[in-house]
Scaffold this motif. Structure first.
Motif, PDB file in Angstrom:
ATOM      1  N   GLU A 172     -43.319  -9.618  -5.306  1.00 44.50           N
ATOM      2  CA  GLU A 172     -44.204 -10.543  -4.609  1.00 44.50           C
ATOM      3  C   GLU A 172     -45.622 -10.390  -5.127  1.00 44.50           C
ATOM      4  O   GLU A 172     -46.081  -9.288  -5.412  1.00 44.50           O
ATOM      5  N   VAL A 199     -47.707 -11.554   3.797  1.00 44.27           N
ATOM      6  CA  VAL A 199     -46.303 -11.945   3.942  1.00 44.27           C
ATOM      7  C   VAL A 199     -45.855 -11.787   5.400  1.00 44.27           C
ATOM      8  O   VAL A 199     -45.229 -12.682   5.975  1.00 44.27           O
ATOM      9  N   ALA A 240     -44.869 -14.672   8.032  1.00 44.26           N
ATOM     10  CA  ALA A 240     -43.525 -14.694   8.625  1.00 44.26           C
ATOM     11  C   ALA A 240     -43.611 -14.897  10.137  1.00 44.26           C
ATOM     12  O   ALA A 240     -42.765 -15.524  10.744  1.00 44.26           O
ATOM     13  N   GLU A 282     -30.546 -17.434   6.047  1.00 47.34           N
ATOM     14  CA  GLU A 282     -31.420 -16.402   5.460  1.00 47.34           C
ATOM     15  C   GLU A 282     -30.739 -15.669   4.312  1.00 47.34           C
ATOM     16  O   GLU A 282     -31.376 -15.303   3.333  1.00 47.34           O
ATOM     17  N   GLU A 340     -37.570  -9.370   5.017  1.00 42.97           N
ATOM     18  CA  GLU A 340     -38.731  -9.656   4.165  1.00 42.97           C
ATOM     19  C   GLU A 340     -39.323  -8.360   3.625  1.00 42.97           C
ATOM     20  O   GLU A 340     -39.660  -8.235   2.451  1.00 42.97           O
ATOM     21  N   TYR A 343     -39.545  -7.078  -0.161  1.00 45.40           N
ATOM     22  CA  TYR A 343     -40.905  -7.038  -0.714  1.00 45.40           C
ATOM     23  C   TYR A 343     -40.997  -5.977  -1.788  1.00 45.40           C
ATOM     24  O   TYR A 343     -41.610  -6.180  -2.831  1.00 45.40           O
TER      25      TYR A 343
END
Lengths: 170, 285
Positions: free
Chosen positions: B33, B40, B44, B139, B218, B222
């Motif tokens: 990322e 982030v 989210a 997802e 996430e 990451y």
């Protein structure tokens, strides 16, 4: 309308709602309703089959009950007929026995009558013969011998006639 | 499985593990990322950074994911309706059994929790359950969507967007209220209004549960080092579990409250007066 805290946006909420309502309609008409209808139809089919089987069972049980009642009726009828025929046989037997007794009595009576008639006939024949012999002896005495001889001959002839008469009676 | 097959399997797993470890150590530690983790995470939760363009309207990626879910489910439903349902048999096959199990489960849930009125309830909880489950499972696939800034972000669960969660909570509450009105009229509204905290609790429960899953995923993705092996457990297992759990919780709550507010009022029982007990004085006399 995006100034609400946590970035809550009414326009987007309504867009989410629109999206969900469209999805609800699609899923309802394309999936939920047809599958549920099929399941209900299948359940109804099996229920009908079950009902039909129950009806058939009920009818067969009724038929069986009817058959059994008819069988019991037939049994009682047969026993009644047996009883009746037994009574008739008994009645016939008694009738025949009575007839046979009557016949036997009649035969005995006839035989007795016949015997009586025969006896009377023999007696009358013997009497006739005795009287004929007496007549003959009397004639001979009168024609050939003396009175003593004639009397002796007469007595002999009477004795002879009595002997014959007693023999005939026996 | 004989010894030879076991050996082969072990060798294959060993090779895969070595390749993954090599990938972890050989790649740089900066991650895939470009944005810092704070950005982030904040996005989210709040969805205030990345926006997706929908016919000139800037929307959250969660809403885009919602439309995607609807599109996927529509195509799937059409295919099933046209090619599968007409071939249904009295003795079901595997796929037919799955469909019947799904529909039968929601139908039974609605009938058992709301025995008085449940015709639409089954369809509603079916749609809600399928939407929550499929949306959350989205997802896993990491479908990419391009933001207005030109970035590519993976689609989150539609209900991890707070607007989607509020919609689901409030719609469910209104649906419960319609059930109350249909069964008991004004009394149904009163019954529903008693549960005034329900839309908030349902909305934020959904939002919190799905967001936490999204955040963990996430976070895991990451860092490059964590993006090997770990997502198999964290990503797949957690996503599957909370997809199932949240779908179950919401549908169960909706059907329970729907049944409660649509329950006909119990007839009042006449008060039974106890026979008067003679006073102690009278008894002693």
């Amino acid at each position: 309308m995006s100034n609400l805290p946590l970035n809550i946006n009414l326009t987007q909420i309504f867009l989410h709602l629109l999206n969900f309502l469209i999805l609800f309609a699609i899923l309802y008409f394309l999936l939920y309703k047809p599958v549920k209808n099929f399941m209900e139809k299948r359940e109804k089919t099996y229920r009908d089959m079950d009902d039909e089987a129950r009806d058939n069972l009920r009818v067969s049980e009724e038929t069986k009950a009817q058959y059994e009642s008819k069988m019991s009726e037939a049994d009682s009828e047969i026993s009644q007929m047996k009883q009746k025929s037994r009574q008739e046989i008994e009645k016939n037997r008694e009738t025949q026995l009575a007839a046979a007794k009557d016949e036997a009595e009649r035969i005995i009576r006839d035989a007795k009558n016949e015997a009586t008639r025969e006896k009377e006939r023999i007696l009358s024949e013997a009497q006739a013969e005795i009287s004929e012999m007496v007549t003959d002896a009397t004639e001979k005495l009168a024609l050939k011998a003396t009175a003593g001889e004639a009397f002796d001959q007469f007595l002999d002839a009477v004795d002879l006639a009595e002997e014959r008469g007693s023999k005939h009676e026996q | 499985m004989d010894k030879k097959q076991k050996k082969t399997m072990l060798i294959i797993f060993g090779v895969i593990a070595v390749v993954l470890l090599a990938g972890i150590f050989l790649t740089s530690g900066h991650g895939g990322e470009e944005e810092p983790i704070q950005v982030v995470m904040r996005d989210a939760v709040l969805h205030d950074v990345y926006k997706v363009n929908l016919f000139g309207l800037e929307i959250n990626p969660g809403l885009a994911a919602g439309f995607t879910v609807t599109g996927i489910l529509t195509v799937a439903a059409l295919i099933i309706r046209i090619f599968v349902i007409p071939k249904f048999t009295l003795v079901p096959g595997k796929f037919q059994s799955v469909l019947e199990l799904l529909v039968g489960y929601f139908d039974n849930l609605s009938k058992s929790n709301s025995p008085h009125i449940n015709k639409v309830l089954g369809a509603y909880i079916f749609a809600a359950g399928v939407y929550i489950f499929t949306g959350t499972m989205l997802e896993l696939f990491g479908f990419q969507v391009v933001t207005t800034a030109g970035h590519s972000v993976s689609m989150p669960a539609p209900l991890s967007d707070i607007n989607g969660a509020i919609m689901m909570g409030c719609t469910s509450y209104l649906f419960i209220m319609t059930g109350g009105i249909a069964a008991n009229g004004l009394r149904g509204i009163t019954n529903t209004l008693k549960e005034y905290s329900l839309p908030i609790s349902m909305s934020f429960r959904l939002f919190g549960a799905l967001l936490s899953g999204a955040l963990v995923t996430e976070l895991v993705y990451y860092f490059t080092a964590l993006s090997y092996v770990v997502p198999v457990l964290v990503g797949v297992m957690f996503t599957c579990l909370h997809a199932l759990i949240q779908a179950y919780v919401l549908t169960m709550l909706v059907s329970l409250f729907y049944g409660e507010v649509s329950e006909p009022p119990k007839p009042k029982q006449k008060k039974v007066t106890a026979p008067k007990v003679k006073k102690a004085k009278e008894l002693t006399v």
